[in-house]
Every structure is written in C-alpha cells, then in structure tokens.
Enzyme design. Structure first.
Site, PDB file in Angstrom:
ATOM      1  N   LEU A 668       0.754  -1.216  -0.036  1.00  0.00           N
ATOM      2  CA  LEU A 668      -0.163   0.075   0.083  1.00  0.00           C
ATOM      3  C   LEU A 668       0.989   1.157  -0.104  1.00  0.00           C
ATOM      4  O   LEU A 668       1.707   1.287   0.810  1.00  0.00           O
ATOM      5  CB  LEU A 668      -0.804   0.014   1.298  1.00  0.00           C
ATOM      6  N   ARG A 728      -5.877  -2.296   1.723  1.00  0.00           N
ATOM      7  CA  ARG A 728      -4.802  -3.195   1.906  1.00  0.00           C
ATOM      8  C   ARG A 728      -5.280  -4.714   1.964  1.00  0.00           C
ATOM      9  O   ARG A 728      -4.211  -5.454   1.457  1.00  0.00           O
ATOM     10  CB  ARG A 728      -3.933  -2.696   3.293  1.00  0.00           C
ATOM     11  N   ASP A 744       4.622  -2.685   4.059  1.00  0.00           N
ATOM     12  CA  ASP A 744       4.466  -1.199   3.899  1.00  0.00           C
ATOM     13  C   ASP A 744       5.542  -0.689   2.741  1.00  0.00           C
ATOM     14  O   ASP A 744       6.729  -1.390   2.777  1.00  0.00           O
ATOM     15  CB  ASP A 744       4.717  -0.535   5.236  1.00  0.00           C
ATOM     16  N   ASP A 745       5.245   0.387   2.300  1.00  0.00           N
ATOM     17  CA  ASP A 745       6.398   0.959   1.174  1.00  0.00           C
ATOM     18  C   ASP A 745       7.776   1.156   1.652  1.00  0.00           C
ATOM     19  O   ASP A 745       8.316   1.636   0.877  1.00  0.00           O
ATOM     20  CB  ASP A 745       5.556   1.998   0.298  1.00  0.00           C
ATOM     21  N   ASP A 746       7.833   1.561   3.133  1.00  0.00           N
ATOM     22  CA  ASP A 746       8.842   1.642   3.683  1.00  0.00           C
ATOM     23  C   ASP A 746       9.623   0.778   4.402  1.00  0.00           C
ATOM     24  O   ASP A 746      10.631   1.027   5.275  1.00  0.00           O
ATOM     25  CB  ASP A 746       8.773   3.051   4.450  1.00  0.00           C
ATOM     26  N   GLU A 832      -5.906  -0.548  10.846  1.00  0.00           N
ATOM     27  CA  GLU A 832      -6.358  -1.803  10.095  1.00  0.00           C
ATOM     28  C   GLU A 832      -5.461  -3.020  10.339  1.00  0.00           C
ATOM     29  O   GLU A 832      -6.088  -4.051  10.360  1.00  0.00           O
ATOM     30  CB  GLU A 832      -6.457  -1.586   8.683  1.00  0.00           C
ATOM     31  N   ASP A 833      -4.367  -2.860  10.892  1.00  0.00           N
ATOM     32  CA  ASP A 833      -3.508  -3.979  11.084  1.00  0.00           C
ATOM     33  C   ASP A 833      -4.160  -4.741  12.603  1.00  0.00           C
ATOM     34  O   ASP A 833      -3.943  -5.873  12.496  1.00  0.00           O
ATOM     35  CB  ASP A 833      -2.083  -3.776  11.469  1.00  0.00           C
ATOM     36  N   ARG A 876      -4.889   4.310  18.426  1.00  0.00           N
ATOM     37  CA  ARG A 876      -5.047   2.909  18.439  1.00  0.00           C
ATOM     38  C   ARG A 876      -5.680   2.214  20.009  1.00  0.00           C
ATOM     39  O   ARG A 876      -6.272   1.134  20.052  1.00  0.00           O
ATOM     40  CB  ARG A 876      -3.619   2.295  18.357  1.00  0.00           C
TER      41      ARG A 876
END
Length: 919
Positions: A668, A728, A744-746, A832-833, A876
């Site tokens: 994502l 995702r 993740d993109d990082d 979401e996780d 969270r």
C-alpha cells in the site's frame, strides 16, 4: 717643390691632372659597384649557406658565422619555441601510428571472435530448439500419464426438464415427503450453480395482506443474493413468501392453498418449492397448518408434529430485525463470565393442559406410570424453591406485571416489551426457556423469540424440554451453545448450571454469539441460511465468493533494478537451495464438487476455528469443510508435517506440505514515489515471489515520466476508489497465490528474512506470521485496553506492515467482518492491522507467530510516517476498545513464542536475552 707639386696635382701641367682625375673617378665607381655587388649577392648566399649547414662544434671553437649545431641554433630566443613544437608533434605522430597499428590488430582479432560467436549462437539455437522439442514431448507425455491416472472430465450438458413435466410419483402419505421422493434432483445438477427463482408476492392476493416490513426486507435480501435468477426455466429452487400477515387479517387455509396451487411453476404438486413464513411476533399465525403444501418445503418458526416433516421442512429463526442491522454497541460484552443473576425467567401461561398436581399424585407416582402431560407446575415449584434458597441470586416470575404478549395455547407468553426483556437478560448468566406443554407443538415462535434474545445479549440458553426442535437443528450443534434439559430433570438444573466452569461457559457464550450473528441476526442471514441448508442437503457446492476487480494503472517499466547487497545477503541464515522458476499461481482446489458429499455429516458450526467461520459469499453459511475451497479455487491445506526434511528432501521442498509454492507482495502506498521505487528495487531477485500488487491509495495518478523498476516479476499497480487503509486487505483478483505478504512501502527487510517468514507461514497457514510484534495491556486506573509497542517478553499482535497471511482472510476482512470495524478504520485512517489481528485470533483462537529477532525495519531515510505522531497511539487505544465492544470480548491471545531458524545466529541486545525462550 715644384716636382712634388706636380705629382700631387696629377701629372704635368693641367692636362695631366685632368686625366688622372678622370681615371681615378672611374676606378672608384668600378670598385664601388663591385663592392656593392659582392655585398648584395654573395654575402646573402654565403650567409644562407652557413645558416643551413650549421654543424655541431665545441663551445671553445665557435665562430660567429661558422657552422653551428642544431641545439646551438635553438638557443636563439625566437627559434626555441618552434623547435620544441616540431619535436612534440613528431613524437605524437609516432605514437599515433603505433596505436593505429595496435588497434588494427585488435580489430582483426575481434572480427575473428565475432565470427566464432556467430557460429556458436547458431549452434546454441539449434540446441535450444532441440531442447524445446524434448521438453514439449516430455510435457505431452506427462499429461497423457496424468490423464490416464486422473482423467479430468468436462462439465456435463445440462438437460432441462419440460415446463409441464409430470414430476415424481406421489408418495403414499404427504407427511412422508423426504428429499428422495419429493425433490426433483434433475433440476439441480452439480454444475448448475444452484439458481433460485423468487416469486414476487405482490402479484398474488395474499401479498397485499403481509406485513410491509417483512415483505420489504425479504425483497431487498432476495435482490442482493448471488443465487437468485430471473429465469424461472433454469431454476433449481422456487421460493415464495407467504407471511407474516398484518393484524387483524386472517387468511383462510382453503384460499391460501388455492393461491399456492395457482403459482406459475407449481406443476401440480409444488416440488422444488420453498414456502417461507417469517414471524416478527410471538403469536405468529401458523398459516400452513391446514394447508396442503404438496411436495413443497415449508420454512417457518412454528410447527406442529402433524405438519412437520423431518429432514425436509426447515425450522427458521424469527425475523426480529426486519429492516435494521443489530447495534453492536448495545450488545453487552461476553466478560465477565458470571453476571448478577445465575438464571432468570419471566413468563405467564395463559392456558395449560391438566397437570399431575391437579390429580394430587406425587412426582414419584407419576414416574412409575405414564409420564404426565404437563410438568409446568413441577417446574414452577422447583424454580421458586431455588429462588427462596438464596444459594444463588436468581429471578423467576410466572406472572407478568403488565398484560402478557399473545401466545399459543400451553405456551409461556412473553412479558413486557423487548427492551425490558433484553435489559434483564444482560444481567443473566443463563436464560431459561420453558417449552410449550403441548407435546404436539414441535416449536413455537415464542420459544424461538426467547432463544433469539438470549443469544443476542449473551445469556446462555437453558431449554427445558428435549422434544423441541430448535432452528436448523438438523445441522447446527446446539449443545455447543445451549443446554437442552428434559423437563423431568428440572430438579437437577441448578446443580447442572453451577457445575459449568468459567471456560466452558465462556466458550458456549462465544459460540452462541457466533450462531446469532451468522444465522439469526438479519433478514439476509435468515434467507441465505435457508438457501444454504437446502443447497447442502442436495450436495451442491457453494458459489465462489467474489473477488475485487483490480483497475490497473498503466505504467512504464524497464528501469534496471540493481540488487542491494544488504537485502540479498543471507547473513548468518542459510536457507538452502531456492527456486529460480518464473511466476506460477497456486494450484486449484479440485474437491469443490465432492466436498459436500464426503463431509456431509460434519457440523456447520463447531467452535470458531480456522475451518469453521469461512462463508463463501458475504452472508452464505456453509459447512466447515466447504470453507477449504475459496473463490479463486485455492484453499487451506492441513497444517503441520509436509515434504520438508534433511538432505535431498530438503532441497526438493521449502517446508510445509507442498513442494512448490510462491507468494504475492501487496504494498500500500500514498504519493511517495521515491520511497516506493526504492522498496520495489529491494525486491529484485527475491525467491518465491509471484507478483507485486501495488495498491495506489491516492486519487492523484503516478507521474507520467515515472519509470518503474524491472524486478523480474510482474508489478500490478491497482487504482482504488477512495483513500482507505481497508484497501490493503481487499481480495484483488490479481492475487493468484494463497500466501500474501503485506508490506509497507517503507519496510526494510532482507531477502533471507522474507524467505524464512514464508517457510514458517507454510507450516502455520491459518496464522499471521510476521516481523513487528506488539501487545495489548489492561489499564487498571482507566479500566480500558491499551496498545503497547514497547519491547516485551510477550506479544499478542503481529503488524501487517510486514506479515504473511492467507488470502482467505482478505475475504473475511472485506466481506464478513462487521462493517462497523471497517468504518472505524476509515474514520481514524488507522488500526487496519489491529483489526486483522482481531479477526484471525477470533477465528483461530491462536496468537500470531513472530519470526526473527530484528527490532526495527523502518527505512531510516524515508519521510516522516503517520505512526510517529503522538495521536497515532491514542487512536489505537480507542480502536482496541471499540473492537472489543464489537466482538464482545478480547480475542487477542498472548504468546512468548518466537520462531528462529536453528541455523540462524541470533544476536540479541544484552538487556533482552532473559526474555526469550528458544523452542
């Protein structure tokens, strides 16, 4: 003096003087001319000669105009530079000539090599062509052998019966209808897909008398059902709604029977028809009691023994929430296990049969003779005695404070309004349900309503009367969610309830909540459960669950991706041989059409586990075993064991059960092109990678001049409808493998870590397997749950920023998990996780698995992430507490288990070594 004078004057006399003077002048002119001639002609020639023929001479013997050496000449200031230039040019010319000759020789050699390479290429092409032919022949031979051992048959041609077919021979007694003699299987081939035709009740006279809410709810759910078709000629099943009727309408049985027989596709006896009578009130009329329904199935909440046909008719739940979804925020939590009252009961009996106490006979005398017709008086006396004993706090009321609700004869009427009853049940550990005294009444709407309300608020039902047929009793295992006690054992009920342990009680409450949500809570669940019951009985597999169509964003590829040595380096972890094969999808599951036959007798609803809560469509309950095959044709396989091992076996398999398997990376991203490109490049050369699906979460498309890296596998860029973290976990149709690596993109992971995590997941396919561990904690001062990311000796979550999970959990997250949770994720753009961890732990009742010991894997050079904001953790905390309210309990489980390879040298911080156990 005179002579001297004469000579001086040029001779004698004046005449002699004149001649001498003239002669002297002539001599002077000639000498002057000769001298000038010598100076102007010969001296330049001589100078030119000596200047061009200078020879080297010693320094002591030099002359001004003598021959000189070249170096001596260059000492002249205006000639020195010219000589130096001449010498350098001459030297360079010599060097260039040498290089030219050398290059000519190299060119000649390279031409020879080119000719040799051309010959080698032609030979290699011939060899490759021969190898292709050999491979093609081998594959053809392999397919022939497989076809001989396991032939694959094409789908059979469907033969549709005539519109006016005579039907099956009638049974001797209509009450003897069963599937084998009253259902036409020829209309429902295995490959038909189970098409269902739903009549429009408004086209018939009885439709105008029905409750508008019931009719509207039924029509709405029928339109959204995947099995419903408008083509009645190909239908396997025909469904007609006949109730519930409005008050005070009373439809005569003869009139209703006439209208049923006039249905366009009734075909004289109504075979393959289902008549549904839904109830919203406890005194719903039994419209079909004196109606001849022929071979049509009947689905309703009230049955008398004279009309109920076991294995053919269906006992359904009442339709309490007609046009509304249940409010999860109003449902009480499942903990604490023990509530204020041990059990409660409120009801009033309007009319009863003659009881044994009225005949003045003792209970022991009744047991010696024929059993009494009604035990209600004995039940009343026993329950009042328990209440008066004060051993436990119970509440039993046998007279309503207000006017009781209408009910059937011998049935205990409901007291008060629904809201008042629910408030009392929220305080009750158990809810007593006394079945009607009439033994001919199999089930009543009043009993079904009590059961519905008890399950809704988490009061474990205790049904007094084993003769009752609970909803879907021939499929659901009610003993896992309720206690069914014969009325003669009423004196033992108190002992039985107190003997249940807290763990057993919590398991029953959780199972009851699952049954209520899945089969009873909404009009959709009731209608789809009716269809699923019939579909399972006739052994037709469920329709595949839909996948999310991926709208691809065109992009340019071709940028050569290098391999980061830090990523490709396996470090201390030796995982053995790896695959270098091209991408291939997971194998299709081939038991779709046989599962319903081989596993027909397995329960639908064992306690929630990895194979028990997987419907095939958003609201289609199925057998637990059917959950194995998925919408994409793939499915779960047994956990543990496999083809792994040591030596040659280890080289032939990567762990788990299947020798060959790959995974899909789902990444994502949101407007971080540089970070994304770097992450994609790090995947270059990653073994077992099938495809990369980039979920582009921004409304702004990628830059047109952006050049995407070529990493050896396809990169699919998917455009989303809105910016949502729920994207995702959408089950994209481009995901062709069972294994998904959500990253993740990082994220910054080495190849060896990803490979090891994949191998661990293959041996625990029902779990989340990943790298970043987190845990939840109870905040005693605030009496709420907290999210904690500090290092700890235990964990309860593995974040999906770098984790493997099965694709089927994407279906559950997107289509089955309560919508309220997805709405919360969109509201906070967070959690979401956590939601995925809640879902998997709720289903499997197992904690996730953390692999490797790395403490952080964030990209140090990446831009600031959302998780660095302080509000991130506050959100969270709120998410965890909200999810607990939706589920009714905390499904997350703690674990101190972490998986490392036995060949992995784990380097732990000195302050963390005491926290881990290596198993």
């Amino acid at each position: 003096m005179t002579g001297y004078t004469m000579l001086r004057n040029g001779g004698v006399g004046n005449g002699g003087q004149t001649c001498m003077l003239r002669w002297s002048n002539r001599i002077r002119l000639t000498w002057l001319s000769f001298t000038l001639f010598i100076i102007l002609v010969f001296f330049p020639l001589i100078a030119h000669y000596y200047l061009t023929t200078l020879d080297e001479a010693d320094e002591a013997g030099k002359r001004i105009f003598g021959p000189r050496a070249g170096n001596e000449l260059c000492e002249v200031k205006h000639v020195l530079d010219l000589c130096r230039i001449r010498e350098s040019v001459s030297e360079e010319l010599l060097q260039l000539e040498a290089k030219r000759q050398e290059l000519n020789s190299e060119i000649a050699k390279l031409n020879l090599k080119i000719e040799a390479c051309k010959k080698s290429i032609e030979n290699a092409k011939q060899d490759l062509l021969q190898l292709k032919n050999v491979i093609s022949q081998t594959e053809h031979s392999y397919k022939e052998l497989m076809a001989q051992n396991q032939p694959k048959l094409s789908l059979p041609i469907r033969l549709l019966p005539e519109k006016d077919d005579a039907g099956l021979p009638p049974p001797k007694v209509i009450r003897g209808c069963r599937l084998h003699n009253c259902f036409d299987y020829s209309r429902c081939p295995l490959t038909s897909g189970f098409p269902v035709y739903v009549y429009d009740s408004d086209q018939f006279a009885f439709g105008s008398y029905m409750d508008p809410l019931v009719k509207q709810a039924f029509q709405a759910t029928a339109r959204a059902n995947t099995y419903v078709t408008e083509n009645a000629d190909i239908a396997c099943l025909y469904v007609i709604l006949v109730g519930e009727m409005q008050e005070p309408v009373v439809l005569r049985p003869a009139e209703l029977e006439k209208q049923l027989y006039s249905l366009p596709h009734w075909r004289t006896d109504g075979h393959n028809h289902v008549i549904i009578n839904l109830s919203r009130k406890s005194d719903t009329q039994n419209l079909l009691y004196n109606v001849s329904t022929g071979r049509a199935m009947v689905a309703q909440s009230t049955f008398y023994a004279a009309q109920y046909r076991p294995g053919f008719d269906l006992v359904v739940s009442p339709l309490v929430h007609a046009m509304s979804e249940p409010n999860f925020m109003e449902i009480p939590p499942q903990v604490p296990v023990k509530r204020k009252y041990l059990f409660t009961f409120q009801g009033e009996k309007i009319e009863s049969l003659r009881s044994s106490l009225q005949e003045a006979r003792s209970f022991e005398e009744e047991m010696e003779g024929d059993p009494p017709a009604d035990y209600d008086d004995r039940i009343i006396a026993t329950l009042k005695a328990v209440q008066d004993s004060k051993l436990d706090q119970v509440l039993v009321e046998f007279t309503c404070k207000n006017q009781p609700k209408p009910s059937l004869p011998t049935e205990w009427a409901l007291c008060g309004e629904r809201e008042d009853r629910l408030e009392l049940l929220k305080l009750s550990t158990f809810a007593l349900i006394i079945t009607p005294g009439d033994p001919h009444l199999v089930i009543s709407s009043g009993c079904a309503t009590r059961l519905f309300e008890a399950l809704e608020v988490g009061a474990v039902p205790v049904v007094l009367g084993e003769q009752v047929q609970l909803p879907y009793h021939d499929t659901l295992q009610w003993n896992e969610a309720a206690l069914v006690v014969p009325k003669p054992r009423v004196t033992e009920v108190h002992f039985l309830l107190r003997s249940l342990s807290d763990s057993d009680l919590l398991a029953m409450r959780r199972q009851g909540r699952f049954l209520w949500e899945t089969y009873f809570s909404t009009a959709d669940s009731i209608f789809n459960t009716v269809l699923a019951m019939i579909r399972t009985r006739i052994q037709i597999p469920a329709a595949p669950i839909r996948e999310e169509a991926a709208a691809e964003i065109p992009h340019r590829s071709g940028k050569a991706a290098g391999t980061d040595p830090n990523m490709a380096d396996n470090g201390d972890l030796d995982l053995g041989p790896v695959e270098t094969e091209p991408p291939y999808a997971s194998p299709k599951y081939l038991r779709n059409f046989t599962l319903t036959v081989t596993d027909f007798y397995r329960s639908w609803n064992s306690a929630p586990g990895p194979f028990h809560l997987f419907p095939h469509t958003p609201f289609d309950p199925v057998l637990p075993s059917e959950a194995k095959f998925l919408g994409s044709g793939t499915g779960f396989r047994p956990i543990g064991g496999g083809a792994g091992g040591s030596g040659k076996e280890f080289q032939a398999a990567l762990g788990g059960n299947v020798p060959r398997e790959q995974f899909t990376v789902v990444m994502l991203t949101y407007e971080r092109e540089e970070v994304l490109m770097n992450s994609l490049e790090r995947l270059n050369g990653l073994p077992y990678l099938n495809k990369v699906v980039v979920v582009w979460n921004s409304p702004k498309l990628p830059s047109e001049d952006l050049l995407w890296p070529d990493i050896g596998v396809p990169i699919m860029v998917v455009r989303t409808e809105k910016n949502s973290l729920n994207n995702r976990f959408l089950p994209w149709n481009e995901i062709e493998t069972e294994a998904i690596l959500s990253i993740d993109d990082d994220a910054h992971l080495r190849h060896d870590e990803i490979m090891f995590g994949f191998r661990v997941w293959r041996e625990a396919r029902d779990r989340i397997v990943g790298f970043p561990g987190r845990y939840h904690a109870w905040d005693i001062p605030h009496q709420s749950w907290l999210y904690n990311s500090n290092y700890s000796c235990e964990l309860s979550m593995v974040l999906t920023g770098a984790a493997f999970f099965h694709k089927y959990y994407a279906y559950l997250y997107s289509y089955v998990m309560p919508q309220a949770i997805r709405d919360m994720v969109d509201e906070y753009i967070n959690c979401e996780d956590i939601a995925m961890n809640f879902l998997v732990s709720h289903i499997t009742r197992k904690p996730p698995i953390k692999v490797t010991s790395r403490w952080t894997f964030r990209c140090p050079g990446c831009p600031q992430a959302l998780s660095h904001d302080d509000s991130h953790f506050h959100e969270r905390h709120k998410c965890i507490n909200f999810f607990v309210k939706v589920y009714g309990y905390m499904p997350l489980l703690y674990t101190q288990f972490r998986v490392d390879s036995v060949l992995f040298k784990t380097r732990l911080p000195h302050d963390k070594t005491k926290c881990f156990k290596f198993i």
